[in-house]
Design a protein around this motif. Structure first.
Motif, short mmCIF file in Angstrom:
data_model
loop_
_atom_site.label_atom_id
_atom_site.label_comp_id
_atom_site.label_asym_id
_atom_site.label_seq_id
_atom_site.Cartn_x
_atom_site.Cartn_y
_atom_site.Cartn_z
N PRO A 126 0.69 -1.38 -0.11
CA PRO A 126 0.07 -0.06 0.18
C PRO A 126 0.95 1.35 0.03
O PRO A 126 0.20 2.25 0.07
CB PRO A 126 -0.73 -0.15 1.23
CG PRO A 126 0.05 -1.08 2.12
CD PRO A 126 0.58 -2.00 1.07
N VAL A 127 2.23 1.21 0.21
CA VAL A 127 3.01 2.37 0.27
C VAL A 127 3.39 2.82 -1.14
O VAL A 127 3.83 3.62 -1.59
CB VAL A 127 4.26 2.09 0.96
CG1 VAL A 127 5.27 3.41 1.14
CG2 VAL A 127 3.65 1.79 2.48
N ALA A 128 3.24 1.59 -2.14
CA ALA A 128 3.60 2.01 -3.47
C ALA A 128 2.99 3.18 -4.22
O ALA A 128 1.62 3.22 -3.85
CB ALA A 128 3.40 0.66 -4.45
N ASN A 129 3.56 3.89 -5.01
CA ASN A 129 2.77 5.01 -5.69
C ASN A 129 2.24 4.47 -7.13
O ASN A 129 2.71 4.43 -7.91
CB ASN A 129 3.74 6.19 -5.99
CG ASN A 129 3.16 7.31 -6.15
OD1 ASN A 129 2.23 7.39 -7.08
ND2 ASN A 129 3.54 8.53 -5.95
N THR A 187 -5.81 1.43 -3.28
CA THR A 187 -5.25 0.32 -3.54
C THR A 187 -6.25 -0.83 -4.11
O THR A 187 -7.43 -0.67 -3.71
CB THR A 187 -4.55 -0.20 -2.23
OG1 THR A 187 -5.32 -0.59 -1.27
CG2 THR A 187 -3.72 0.88 -1.79
N ARG A 188 -5.76 -1.99 -4.51
CA ARG A 188 -6.53 -3.08 -4.71
C ARG A 188 -6.22 -4.11 -3.72
O ARG A 188 -4.97 -4.48 -3.17
CB ARG A 188 -6.02 -3.42 -6.13
CG ARG A 188 -6.81 -4.96 -6.58
CD ARG A 188 -6.53 -5.02 -8.04
NE ARG A 188 -5.23 -5.59 -8.43
CZ ARG A 188 -4.65 -6.77 -8.26
NH1 ARG A 188 -5.79 -7.64 -7.68
NH2 ARG A 188 -3.70 -6.97 -8.58
N ASN A 246 5.05 -0.79 7.18
CA ASN A 246 3.80 -1.29 6.47
C ASN A 246 3.77 -1.40 5.06
O ASN A 246 2.92 -0.97 3.87
CB ASN A 246 2.84 -0.14 6.72
CG ASN A 246 2.17 -0.35 8.12
OD1 ASN A 246 1.67 0.68 8.60
ND2 ASN A 246 2.55 -1.35 8.87
N TYR A 247 4.92 -1.75 4.44
CA TYR A 247 5.05 -2.31 3.12
C TYR A 247 4.24 -3.85 2.90
O TYR A 247 3.37 -4.03 4.02
CB TYR A 247 6.73 -2.61 2.64
CG TYR A 247 7.46 -1.34 2.36
CD1 TYR A 247 6.92 -0.30 2.90
CD2 TYR A 247 8.49 -1.37 1.27
CE1 TYR A 247 7.86 1.00 2.70
CE2 TYR A 247 9.01 -0.36 0.90
CZ TYR A 247 8.90 0.91 1.50
OH TYR A 247 9.54 2.06 1.15
N PHE A 248 4.17 -4.36 2.00
CA PHE A 248 3.27 -5.53 1.86
C PHE A 248 3.21 -6.60 2.86
O PHE A 248 2.14 -6.63 3.41
CB PHE A 248 3.70 -6.12 0.27
CG PHE A 248 2.87 -7.33 -0.19
CD1 PHE A 248 1.60 -6.75 -0.79
CD2 PHE A 248 2.65 -8.49 -0.04
CE1 PHE A 248 0.48 -7.61 -1.28
CE2 PHE A 248 1.87 -9.53 -0.25
CZ PHE A 248 0.75 -8.76 -1.00
N SER A 285 5.54 4.00 6.93
CA SER A 285 5.71 4.68 5.88
C SER A 285 4.43 5.40 5.28
O SER A 285 4.25 6.49 4.75
CB SER A 285 6.46 4.17 4.68
OG SER A 285 7.84 4.15 5.08
N LEU A 286 3.52 4.86 5.45
CA LEU A 286 2.09 5.14 5.22
C LEU A 286 1.40 6.00 6.12
O LEU A 286 0.65 6.75 5.75
CB LEU A 286 1.38 3.77 4.92
CG LEU A 286 0.01 3.99 4.33
CD1 LEU A 286 0.27 4.34 2.80
CD2 LEU A 286 -0.73 2.47 4.36
N LEU A 287 1.58 5.78 7.54
CA LEU A 287 0.85 6.49 8.65
C LEU A 287 1.61 7.25 9.37
O LEU A 287 1.03 8.15 9.95
CB LEU A 287 -0.10 5.35 9.35
CG LEU A 287 -0.93 4.24 8.48
CD1 LEU A 287 -1.55 3.26 9.30
CD2 LEU A 287 -2.24 5.15 7.81
#
Length: 393
Positions: A112-115, A138-139, A175-177, A263-265
């Motif tokens: 979810p951190v991917a752009n 995100t999917r 919080n990467y995959f 990285s997300l939150l």
């Protein structure tokens, strides 16, 4: 009865075994996204960056970060592991080896951190969710996606070996995959990958197992694991310790590098010190720039800096594990390195201080009282978009 002698405290500048690898010392240049790849391939600037750190005295430098699939990049130019990337990675490895250091590839999937806007393909997450970085949804990862991403880690590790790398570091943090599946806040699934910690840990354990099965003992295998997400409802140390125990029991990793934050939150939970909101805002186009300036302090929070600021939490892992652990966070002085060794951490990892002074390790070796010039302003962080560097150097 005679007293049991205290274990010998290792000397930070002595050679050290890490799995099948022997490092010239116990200091690792931590992964910091360099922002120097072009077309998802190694550039001359990236090679020069890691050569400087190798020449400056670290035992091993870590290339960050090498995505295992194209949708797993945090931006489109980031390296993703495929045969076309091997020649450039081999030139990088050769340059680092020529300076006497080892080199590790941090492999992972940003989830979810991917752009997704930059990558032009939807990001994957445990559930569909809004990504504030790409301003898109995100999917939800299917079971086929999970199997594909797991297998891609093994392929990435094999390609790193083909390129001459000495180690791979599996990204299980921030919080990467894999880390997003560990997080009870993000992972709201109700299938075999959600709910209990055992279910939420399946992705992380499967990825580490796939990498170990692929590489055997040809290279060292590390994993970067969140101790604490730093957000309400996220992964906490008690659960993370259990995940670490499972990884140790699985025999899939040679060492764990302990990290924190999302990285997300909550990205600044790892990067203690000043919060460079104004500098981050300047990297965005309007209207995002204005938005970051107005509400950025809610997301980019400042935390007080102190030496070895993750040590207190890391002690819980040291007490629970026999696995070698890498202490990260606020390692800038010889005294802090010696403290880590005395506390049972056989390796330390450094990042920001080495951005300011790539030769700091050699200077500390020559004169242990050498102070770091890093002031923890964190203005290096926004430079990831233009080539990571210290703005004060």
């Amino acid at each position: 009865m005679p007293e049991t002698p205290a274990p010998e405290v290792p000397e930070v500048f002595e050679p050290a075994r890490l799995g099948p690898l022997t490092l010239r010392n116990r200091i690792i240049k931590a992964a910091t996204f360099e922002g120097m790849s072009r077309g998802a391939l190694v550039s001359d600037d990236l090679i020069a960056f890691h050569r400087r750190h190798a020449a400056g005295g670290v035992g091993m430098t870590t290339v960050a970060y090498c995505a295992v699939q194209p949708e797993g990049r945090t931006e489109r130019n980031q390296i993703w592991m495929r045969p076309e990337a091997v020649p450039g990675l081999r030139r990088l490895a050769d340059a680092v080896h020529a300076e006497g250091a080892a080199v590790s590839a941090q492999i992972g999937h940003a989830g979810p951190v991917a752009n997704s806007r930059s990558n032009r393909v939807p990001s994957l997450a445990p559930v569909g969710m809004f990504n504030p970085q790409s301003m898109q949804m995100t999917r939800r990862a299917t079971e086929d996606d999970i199997r594909r991403v797991t297998g891609a880690h093994a392929t990435a590790a094999r390609l790193a070996i083909e390129a001459g790398f000495d180690a791979v570091e599996i990204h299980l943090g921030h919080n990467y995959f894999a880390s997003s599946f560990l997080s009870p806040r993000i992972n709201r699934r109700e299938d075999a990958y959600g709910g209990s910690l055992e279910n939420r840990a399946k992705v992380a354990r499967a990825v580490a197992r796939a990498v170990r099965d692929e590489v055997g003992d040809r290279v060292a295998v590390l994993a970067k694991l969140n101790m604490d997400d730093g957000v309400r409802g996220g992964l906490r140390p008690d659960e993370s310790v259990q995940v670490a125990r499972w990884l140790e029991a699985d025999g899939s990793v040679d060492a764990l590098e302990l990290t924190a934050g999302s990285s997300l939150l909550n990205p600044m939970y790892l990067f203690r010190g000043d919060a460079p909101v104004k500098e981050f805002a300047a990297t965005f186009p309007q209207p995002q720039r204005l938005g970051v300036r107005l509400v950025g302090k809610r997301f980019i929070r400042a935390y007080p800096y102190e030496e070895a600021y993750l040590l207190e939490t890391a002690r819980r892992f040291r007490a629970a594990l026999g696995l070698p652990l890498v202490l990260l966070g606020g390692i800038t002085e010889r005294a802090t390195m010696d403290l880590a060794m005395a506390e049972g951490f056989p390796f330390v990892a450094m990042a920001r201080a080495l951005l300011r002074e790539p030769d700091l390790i050699d200077r500390i070796k020559a004169e242990p009282a050498t102070p770091s010039l890093c002031v923890h302003c964190n203005k290096c962080m926004p430079t990831i978009f233009s080539g990571t560097h210290c703005v004060l150097a």
